[in-house]
Design a protein around this motif. Structure first.
Motif, PDB file in Angstrom:
ATOM      1  N   HIS A  72       0.833  -1.203   0.000  1.00  0.00           N
ATOM      2  CA  HIS A  72       0.000   0.000   0.000  1.00  0.00           C
ATOM      3  C   HIS A  72       0.867   1.254   0.000  1.00  0.00           C
ATOM      4  O   HIS A  72       1.717   1.428   0.890  1.00  0.00           O
ATOM      5  CB  HIS A  72      -0.931   0.007   1.205  1.00  0.00           C
ATOM      6  N   ASN A  98      -2.782  -3.537  -6.474  1.00  0.00           N
ATOM      7  CA  ASN A  98      -3.981  -4.352  -6.681  1.00  0.00           C
ATOM      8  C   ASN A  98      -3.852  -5.149  -7.978  1.00  0.00           C
ATOM      9  O   ASN A  98      -2.848  -5.046  -8.702  1.00  0.00           O
ATOM     10  CB  ASN A  98      -5.228  -3.454  -6.711  1.00  0.00           C
ATOM     11  N   SER A 102      -3.901  -8.414   2.916  1.00  0.00           N
ATOM     12  CA  SER A 102      -4.925  -9.449   2.842  1.00  0.00           C
ATOM     13  C   SER A 102      -4.325 -10.652   2.114  1.00  0.00           C
ATOM     14  O   SER A 102      -3.828 -10.526   0.993  1.00  0.00           O
ATOM     15  CB  SER A 102      -6.139  -8.929   2.070  1.00  0.00           C
ATOM     16  N   ASP A 153      -6.302 -11.297  -1.225  1.00  0.00           N
ATOM     17  CA  ASP A 153      -6.004 -10.299  -2.251  1.00  0.00           C
ATOM     18  C   ASP A 153      -4.616 -10.524  -2.844  1.00  0.00           C
ATOM     19  O   ASP A 153      -4.409 -10.415  -4.060  1.00  0.00           O
ATOM     20  CB  ASP A 153      -6.065  -8.877  -1.662  1.00  0.00           C
ATOM     21  N   GLN A 189      -6.331 -13.310  10.165  1.00  0.00           N
ATOM     22  CA  GLN A 189      -7.324 -13.347   9.090  1.00  0.00           C
ATOM     23  C   GLN A 189      -8.070 -14.679   9.083  1.00  0.00           C
ATOM     24  O   GLN A 189      -9.296 -14.722   8.884  1.00  0.00           O
ATOM     25  CB  GLN A 189      -6.652 -13.074   7.739  1.00  0.00           C
ATOM     26  N   GLN A 244      -7.112  -2.977   9.298  1.00  0.00           N
ATOM     27  CA  GLN A 244      -8.008  -2.664   8.179  1.00  0.00           C
ATOM     28  C   GLN A 244      -8.285  -3.905   7.333  1.00  0.00           C
ATOM     29  O   GLN A 244      -9.404  -4.116   6.862  1.00  0.00           O
ATOM     30  CB  GLN A 244      -7.393  -1.567   7.299  1.00  0.00           C
ATOM     31  N   ARG A 245      -7.258  -4.725   7.151  1.00  0.00           N
ATOM     32  CA  ARG A 245      -7.449  -5.942   6.364  1.00  0.00           C
ATOM     33  C   ARG A 245      -8.419  -6.901   7.059  1.00  0.00           C
ATOM     34  O   ARG A 245      -9.168  -7.623   6.399  1.00  0.00           O
ATOM     35  CB  ARG A 245      -6.110  -6.659   6.138  1.00  0.00           C
ATOM     36  N   GLU A 254     -11.885  -5.957   6.118  1.00  0.00           N
ATOM     37  CA  GLU A 254     -12.160  -6.366   4.735  1.00  0.00           C
ATOM     38  C   GLU A 254     -12.418  -7.872   4.641  1.00  0.00           C
ATOM     39  O   GLU A 254     -13.329  -8.316   3.924  1.00  0.00           O
ATOM     40  CB  GLU A 254     -10.976  -5.992   3.840  1.00  0.00           C
ATOM     41  N   ARG A 261     -15.905  -8.724   5.949  1.00  0.00           N
ATOM     42  CA  ARG A 261     -16.963  -8.362   4.984  1.00  0.00           C
ATOM     43  C   ARG A 261     -16.988  -9.348   3.822  1.00  0.00           C
ATOM     44  O   ARG A 261     -18.051  -9.785   3.379  1.00  0.00           O
ATOM     45  CB  ARG A 261     -16.732  -6.936   4.474  1.00  0.00           C
ATOM     46  N   ARG A 262     -15.816  -9.707   3.349  1.00  0.00           N
ATOM     47  CA  ARG A 262     -15.727 -10.636   2.225  1.00  0.00           C
ATOM     48  C   ARG A 262     -16.276 -12.013   2.605  1.00  0.00           C
ATOM     49  O   ARG A 262     -16.851 -12.720   1.773  1.00  0.00           O
ATOM     50  CB  ARG A 262     -14.258 -10.754   1.779  1.00  0.00           C
ATOM     51  N   SER A 270     -19.237  -5.103   9.449  1.00  0.00           N
ATOM     52  CA  SER A 270     -17.932  -5.223  10.114  1.00  0.00           C
ATOM     53  C   SER A 270     -17.290  -3.853  10.189  1.00  0.00           C
ATOM     54  O   SER A 270     -17.307  -3.101   9.213  1.00  0.00           O
ATOM     55  CB  SER A 270     -17.026  -6.188   9.337  1.00  0.00           C
TER      56      SER A 270
END
Length: 319
Positions: free
Chosen positions: A126, A149, A173, A176, A207, A232-233, A236, A239-240, A246
């Protein structure tokens, strides 16, 4: 009036990782050994509660080395720093301690190794994150291209597809990153990568722990800081995995109970730089509003530890 029932699913593992524990201990031991003030370049870890606790003990946090006066110890944060920072500290004859997480240092060595043999490097990460800035600062400017990305993986232009390597930020992630690496490998079959992925064990484990509970929750809270990549991950990932409600919270006081609505099952975890006391604070806030039943969800047991710098373990101070 009786409280509504709430089951809180506690993810395991959660909270501090070995790199964070080591970094905080370096600051605490330096304060004990050398006395206050001890300067720290950048937040030692991304958590205001931790930073303010260390400030109360005499740590002074600055963004740049030029803010550090002569004659005081300075510590580099767990995220790592560009090579120019220790070089400047040595030029000024500052006594410094490096709290860079050893797993971040491993990525730095990979970057150096690829650069030494002339490979162009793609860094998956990032933009603007201190770890990315530190890693890019291990080699000559321009030797590393940042890929954030899948779209960038599909479009990045390289000098020589046959002489290419990739490395990654440690707090991404996992899912990702797998997709980004797959895109790079499809475009550049000869690309060289690490034998074991750079994403750290703690990021991966946290995770996986969120995945284990996300689908069974009406909402999920991640205790962590907005500038914490691994926290933050986790949001995500939740939610995924099927828990759209979340959210990231720094402290119990930040919880927007109205936004959560009618919930019966709440998932709870913490990023790798968030102390357990903040998780307990959130549980206490839940108990104020609900009849709480805690459910510990078992996961990987972590036993990783990292050594402290020898300056802090030797019998005599070396400042």
């Amino acid at each position: 009036m009786s409280k509504k029932p709430l089951t809180v699913l506690l993810a395991n593992p959660r909270g501090f990782c070995a790199g964070v524990e080591r970094a905080i201990e370096i600051v605490e031991r330096a304060l004990e050994r050398y006395g206050a003030p001890v300067y720290v370049r950048h937040e030692i870890v991304h958590n205001r509660f931790v930073v303010e606790s260390l400030e109360a003990k005499g740590a002074v946090f600055v963004e740049e080395l030029e803010e550090v006066p002569e004659g005081v110890p300075v510590i580099f944060s767990a995220h790592g720093v560009p090579k120019e920072v220790p070089s400047e500290a040595e030029r000024r004859r500052l006594f410094y301690l490096d709290a860079t997480c050893p797993l971040v240092s491993k990525v730095h060595r990979e970057a150096e190794r690829h650069a030494r043999v002339g490979r162009q490097i793609l860094l998956i990460g990032h933009a603007g994150h201190p770890e990315v800035i530190g890693t890019m600062g291990q080699v000559e400017e321009g030797a590393i291209l940042l890929v954030e990305n899948v779209d960038e993986a599909e479009s990045v232009q390289v000098d020589d597809p046959e002489n290419l390597a990739y490395i990654t930020q440690t707090t991404l992630s996992v899912d990702d990153t797998i997709e980004i690496i797959a895109a790079l490998r499809r475009r550049f079959p000869a690309i060289d990568g690490p034998k074991k992925e750079d994403i750290c064990y703690a990021t991966t484990n946290r995770q996986e722990a969120v995945k284990a509970i996300a689908r069974n929750c009406d909402a999920l809270m991640v205790v962590g800081a907005p500038n914490s990549s691994n926290s933050q991950r986790l949001v995500e990932v939740a939610r995924r995995e099927g828990c759209p409600k979340s959210l990231l919270v720094q402290r119990a006081a930040d919880i927007d109970w109205e936004a959560l609505g009618e919930i019966q099952r709440l998932g709870l975890t913490a990023g790798a730089s968030a102390p357990e006391v903040l998780v307990e604070e959130v549980i206490a806030a839940c108990r104020d509003r609900f009849d709480v039943q805690l459910q510990n969800v078992s996961g990987v047991v972590e036993d990783v530890t990292f050594k402290l710098p020898r300056e802090l373990t030797a019998k005599t101070a070396s400042a």
